[in-house]
Design an enzyme around this catalytic site. Sequence first.
Site, mmCIF file in Angstrom:
data_model
loop_
_atom_site.group_PDB
_atom_site.id
_atom_site.type_symbol
_atom_site.label_atom_id
_atom_site.label_comp_id
_atom_site.label_asym_id
_atom_site.label_seq_id
_atom_site.Cartn_x
_atom_site.Cartn_y
_atom_site.Cartn_z
ATOM 1 N N HIS A 40 0.815 -1.218 0.000
ATOM 2 C CA HIS A 40 0.000 0.000 0.000
ATOM 3 C C HIS A 40 0.852 1.272 0.000
ATOM 4 C CE1 HIS A 40 -2.743 2.942 2.247
ATOM 5 N NE2 HIS A 40 -3.134 2.895 0.985
ATOM 6 N N HIS A 65 -7.969 8.014 -3.441
ATOM 7 C CA HIS A 65 -8.441 6.697 -3.871
ATOM 8 C C HIS A 65 -9.524 6.730 -4.941
ATOM 9 C CE1 HIS A 65 -6.674 6.037 0.138
ATOM 10 N NE2 HIS A 65 -6.156 5.000 -0.468
ATOM 11 N N ARG A 137 -2.333 23.811 0.217
ATOM 12 C CA ARG A 137 -1.880 22.429 0.223
ATOM 13 C C ARG A 137 -2.203 21.841 1.597
ATOM 14 N NH1 ARG A 137 -1.482 17.470 0.041
ATOM 15 N NH2 ARG A 137 0.300 16.427 -0.934
ATOM 16 N N CYS A 184 5.587 24.679 -2.663
ATOM 17 C CA CYS A 184 5.409 23.270 -2.341
ATOM 18 C C CYS A 184 6.481 22.469 -3.087
ATOM 19 C CB CYS A 184 4.024 22.795 -2.753
ATOM 20 S SG CYS A 184 3.718 21.108 -2.211
ATOM 21 N N TYR A 323 8.436 13.995 1.279
ATOM 22 C CA TYR A 323 9.231 15.217 1.166
ATOM 23 C C TYR A 323 10.727 14.968 1.312
ATOM 24 C CZ TYR A 323 4.669 17.306 1.223
ATOM 25 O OH TYR A 323 3.380 17.616 0.910
HETATM 26 C C1 HEM Z 1 -2.550 6.080 -1.265
HETATM 27 C C2 HEM Z 1 -4.693 1.957 -2.575
HETATM 28 C C3 HEM Z 1 -6.870 1.704 1.759
HETATM 29 C C4 HEM Z 1 -4.690 5.800 3.098
HETATM 30 C C5 HEM Z 1 -2.961 4.989 -1.993
HETATM 31 C C6 HEM Z 1 -2.601 4.722 -3.369
HETATM 32 C C7 HEM Z 1 -3.176 3.570 -3.728
HETATM 33 C C8 HEM Z 1 -3.930 3.101 -2.591
HETATM 34 C C9 HEM Z 1 -3.065 2.877 -5.078
HETATM 35 C C10 HEM Z 1 -1.727 5.618 -4.238
HETATM 36 C C11 HEM Z 1 -2.625 6.496 -5.048
HETATM 37 C C12 HEM Z 1 -1.911 7.481 -5.941
HETATM 38 O O1 HEM Z 1 -0.972 8.131 -5.449
HETATM 39 O O2 HEM Z 1 -2.306 7.591 -7.096
HETATM 40 C C13 HEM Z 1 -5.466 1.541 -1.522
HETATM 41 C C14 HEM Z 1 -6.277 0.357 -1.528
HETATM 42 C C15 HEM Z 1 -6.874 0.285 -0.296
HETATM 43 C C16 HEM Z 1 -6.458 1.435 0.467
HETATM 44 C C17 HEM Z 1 -6.424 -0.596 -2.708
HETATM 45 C C18 HEM Z 1 -7.817 -0.746 0.239
HETATM 46 C C19 HEM Z 1 -7.890 -1.959 -0.194
HETATM 47 C C20 HEM Z 1 -6.505 2.814 2.493
HETATM 48 C C21 HEM Z 1 -7.001 3.156 3.784
HETATM 49 C C22 HEM Z 1 -6.391 4.330 4.151
HETATM 50 C C23 HEM Z 1 -5.503 4.700 3.090
HETATM 51 C C24 HEM Z 1 -8.011 2.359 4.583
HETATM 52 C C25 HEM Z 1 -6.525 5.205 5.369
HETATM 53 C C26 HEM Z 1 -6.880 4.952 6.526
HETATM 54 C C27 HEM Z 1 -3.902 6.217 2.044
HETATM 55 C C28 HEM Z 1 -3.127 7.419 2.055
HETATM 56 C C29 HEM Z 1 -2.526 7.496 0.788
HETATM 57 C C30 HEM Z 1 -2.942 6.347 0.031
HETATM 58 C C31 HEM Z 1 -2.984 8.389 3.217
HETATM 59 C C32 HEM Z 1 -1.713 8.655 0.273
HETATM 60 C C33 HEM Z 1 -0.274 8.575 0.434
HETATM 61 C C34 HEM Z 1 0.321 9.818 -0.234
HETATM 62 O O3 HEM Z 1 -0.117 10.942 0.069
HETATM 63 O O4 HEM Z 1 1.190 9.635 -1.046
HETATM 64 N N1 HEM Z 1 -3.783 3.994 -1.547
HETATM 65 N N2 HEM Z 1 -5.599 2.173 -0.305
HETATM 66 N N3 HEM Z 1 -5.608 3.770 2.091
HETATM 67 N N4 HEM Z 1 -3.766 5.584 0.826
HETATM 68 FE FE1 HEM Z 1 -4.672 3.870 0.259
HETATM 69 N N1 MTE Z 2 0.541 22.081 8.063
HETATM 70 C C1 MTE Z 2 -0.433 21.271 8.499
HETATM 71 N N2 MTE Z 2 -0.774 21.306 9.798
HETATM 72 N N3 MTE Z 2 -1.077 20.413 7.651
HETATM 73 C C2 MTE Z 2 -0.738 20.347 6.323
HETATM 74 O O1 MTE Z 2 -1.353 19.567 5.580
HETATM 75 N N4 MTE Z 2 0.764 21.164 4.536
HETATM 76 C C3 MTE Z 2 2.144 21.618 4.330
HETATM 77 C C4 MTE Z 2 2.381 22.947 5.013
HETATM 78 N N5 MTE Z 2 1.882 22.916 6.364
HETATM 79 C C5 MTE Z 2 0.308 21.179 5.840
HETATM 80 C C6 MTE Z 2 0.912 22.070 6.767
HETATM 81 C C7 MTE Z 2 2.549 21.740 2.943
HETATM 82 S S1 MTE Z 2 3.035 20.317 2.140
HETATM 83 C C8 MTE Z 2 2.672 22.968 2.332
HETATM 84 S S2 MTE Z 2 3.294 23.103 0.760
HETATM 85 C C9 MTE Z 2 2.248 24.201 3.005
HETATM 86 O O2 MTE Z 2 1.710 23.945 4.288
HETATM 87 C C10 MTE Z 2 1.208 24.913 2.169
HETATM 88 O O3 MTE Z 2 0.800 26.079 2.801
HETATM 89 P P1 MTE Z 2 -0.446 26.880 2.232
HETATM 90 O O4 MTE Z 2 -1.613 25.948 2.139
HETATM 91 O O5 MTE Z 2 -0.655 27.999 3.189
HETATM 92 O O6 MTE Z 2 -0.038 27.376 0.861
#
Ligand code: HEM
Ligand code: MTE
Length: 466
Positions: A40, A65, A137, A184, A323
């Site tokens: 994941h 998602h 962001r 960002c 990051y």
């Molecule tokens: C990112 C799949 C469940 C939290 C992703 C991504 C995929 C994925 C493919 C990347 C998406 C992209 O960047 O285009 C899945 C699948 C799940 C699942 C198939 C269930 C079967 C969950 C659950 C949570 C979660 C339950 C939260 C509680 C996240 C987060 C990211 C993410 C936070 C973003 C990471 C980032 O910002 O790069 N997931 N996910 N996912 N997933 Fe899931």
């Molecule tokens: N601070 C908190 N608490 N939560 C967030 O999601 N995002 C960060 C930063 N501070 C973030 C945060 C990121 S990745 C960036 S680029 C900047 O906030 C963006 O600030 P802005 O939304 O004021 O442009």
Amino acid sequence: GAPYPVFTRQEVGQHRSLAERVWVTYRGEVFDITNFVELHPGGKSKILLAAGGALEPFWAMYAVHSQEHVLEILRAYKVGELSPEEQSQPSQGDPYSGDPPRHPALKVNSLKPFNAEPPAELLTENYLTPNQLFFKRNHLPVPAVDPASYQLQVEGPGGRVLALSLPELKRRFPKHEVTVTLQCAGNRRSEMSRVRQVKGLEWGVAAISTARWGGVRLRDVLAHAGYEEEEEEAEEQHVCFEGLDKDLSGVAYGASIPYRTAMGREADVLLAYEMNGEELPRDHGYPLRVVVPGVVGARNVKWLGRVSVSREESPSHWQQNDYKGFSPAVDWDTVDFTTAPAIQELPVQSAITEPTPGATIPPGELTVKGYAWSGGGRGVVRVDVSLDGGRTGSGATDGQGAAAGPGLGLAPVAAHGPCPPRRRRAGHRLQGRGRQLQCAARHGGAHLEPAGGAEQRLAPCPRHRG
Ligand code: HEM
Ligand code: MTE
């Protein structure tokens, strides 16, 4: 094919760990995602939060998602269906329903969490980006903070915690204002993706904005809490920040900066409560945020709840496993976040905002606009302009020349020191740490007079002659 077996929610609920296998439901279907847990992209701990239950409330939080490629992954793990009488989901509250209203001109990259940038053409209308157009962001829903009960927690040496209300902060510490450009780390990722596919939000050229921030200096607050100006071991320490925005497992957004960035004699890191003379807007961290001049946006923690000093960098996911920069040879199978340093300063950056790529340019004089920033809070000493994709540059300085053509490009050169006072006098408002190409931003840019054929002549901006 054969119909899928039918399960109850209770049966699905018995599969909530790798040992019992991990099952989830989505829109009435049942999936055994055990083999995906380790793969994941959002991490093992996150995906396991949904084990034995419905994905909907989690995916409402992480709208990354709602993309076809994610559903495709899920479909491969289907093992059954929910019995029809259990398919109706109790309606889940939308965690983003409390987000503030936004300006319709923003180009939205992701709605939940909210990530948006201004149209490039509007960015260079003003040196200071209007608050409503400033890029946004967020990683999580915008927290609703009650200013009356808000208290900033500052952990002093030895663990003693100081709680400061907003009026106390304003009363106790002198107000400072700093003009800072935030960028960002993902700015212009959509262009990188054209060279090679990269993961993350598809930002255009405008995940960068400038504001005049008002607030108290972090060093004043830390000194009040008992920290020395510059400590012997300063190199090894970090100032950690925690936001009040929390994910479903209760983990707050967090980040850290080196101690010397916060406590150095010249340090102008702010705890800001004002943005361009207005109260800090909710999207930008109301009531208090960190502003670190010259440092990547991610460390500028919004909705600041807690500050502490530690030998370790922030344990936050966004400091440890996001990051960071890697060589092009590294991919998602070989990446090792533990050995890479967290991004602090960003490198030089420049972009043309007008004309936009692919625009048809009428004959005659053309105004080109853009921005250049030096990274790390240094001054811009030179901006090079190229008409031929960078093979030759015009050597324009101070943003006095810019040109449009098939390979039009700007390249800033950073100075290793503050901007020379001579330039400041020349009308280039270069105070603050990130600098937009002032000539372009304020005087309509440099002027290009096509001289016919392939030859193009650059003329300096008339208001900068002499
Ligand atoms: C990112 C799949 C469940 C939290 C992703 C991504 C995929 C994925 C493919 C990347 C998406 C992209 O960047 O285009 C899945 C699948 C799940 C699942 C198939 C269930 C079967 C969950 C659950 C949570 C979660 C339950 C939260 C509680 C996240 C987060 C990211 C993410 C936070 C973003 C990471 C980032 O910002 O790069 N997931 N996910 N996912 N997933 Fe899931
Ligand atoms: N601070 C908190 N608490 N939560 C967030 O999601 N995002 C960060 C930063 N501070 C973030 C945060 C990121 S990745 C960036 S680029 C900047 O906030 C963006 O600030 P802005 O939304 O004021 O442009």
